[in-house]
Design an enzyme around this catalytic site. Sequence first.
Site, mmCIF file in Angstrom:
data_model
loop_
_atom_site.group_PDB
_atom_site.id
_atom_site.type_symbol
_atom_site.label_atom_id
_atom_site.label_comp_id
_atom_site.label_asym_id
_atom_site.label_seq_id
_atom_site.Cartn_x
_atom_site.Cartn_y
_atom_site.Cartn_z
ATOM 1 N N CYS A 44 0.015 3.636 2.817
ATOM 2 C CA CYS A 44 0.552 3.159 4.100
ATOM 3 C C CYS A 44 2.036 3.484 4.194
ATOM 4 O O CYS A 44 2.522 3.944 5.236
ATOM 5 C CB CYS A 44 0.342 1.654 4.244
ATOM 6 S SG CYS A 44 -1.381 1.112 4.153
ATOM 7 N N CYS A 85 0.834 -1.204 0.000
ATOM 8 C CA CYS A 85 0.000 0.000 0.000
ATOM 9 C C CYS A 85 0.869 1.256 0.000
ATOM 10 O O CYS A 85 1.573 1.533 0.982
ATOM 11 C CB CYS A 85 -0.914 -0.027 1.218
ATOM 12 S SG CYS A 85 -1.784 1.503 1.553
#
Length: 189
Positions: free
Chosen positions: A77, A74
């Site tokens: 993230c 991600c």
Amino acid sequence: MSDNLTQPQGAVGKRIRNSLIALAAIALSVSLFLGLQTPTESASLDGQAESAVPLEVALNNGKPTLMEFYANWCTSCQAMAKDLQELKQDYGSDVNFVMLNVDNSKWLPEILRYRVDGIPHFVYLNRQGDAIAQTLGEQPHSILQADLEALIADAKLPYANATGKTSEFNAQGQSSSSSDPRSHGAQVQ
């Protein structure tokens, strides 16, 4: 005779040039090797996950909790990893920081319970372990900090239910229907 004098100088010049090329190649090789050894943000996520408070401990130790659903792939993230590490250093004694990797099927019950369909997905839990707010996507450092300070003070979170940039995630076994408000009626049956 002039050819004999210039020839040795030409050979010396070629040796110097070749030596410089060899040194440059060595320097580039070393730089490339060391550059590949530098930890990436996903390694940073792994390190943070290893040092995170286990969910079972967080639910029972009487401290408020920030639970993050994340994945190493991600990009959102990864972009937030540094900010979260700094916040953990500043607030780690007052708040549990829990990280749950959505790629680990162990967390499927939590993924379904908190309706995780994009990451990073943050769930704020009060001291009793009850979810009181959620945010989805990248959140600026200042917003996370304000929400953490409110969580510690048992106050209303100023930026609860905020949404930022996310990475899409579909949990295995998670079903959507057109009556689900998050589906926006886009499913074709």
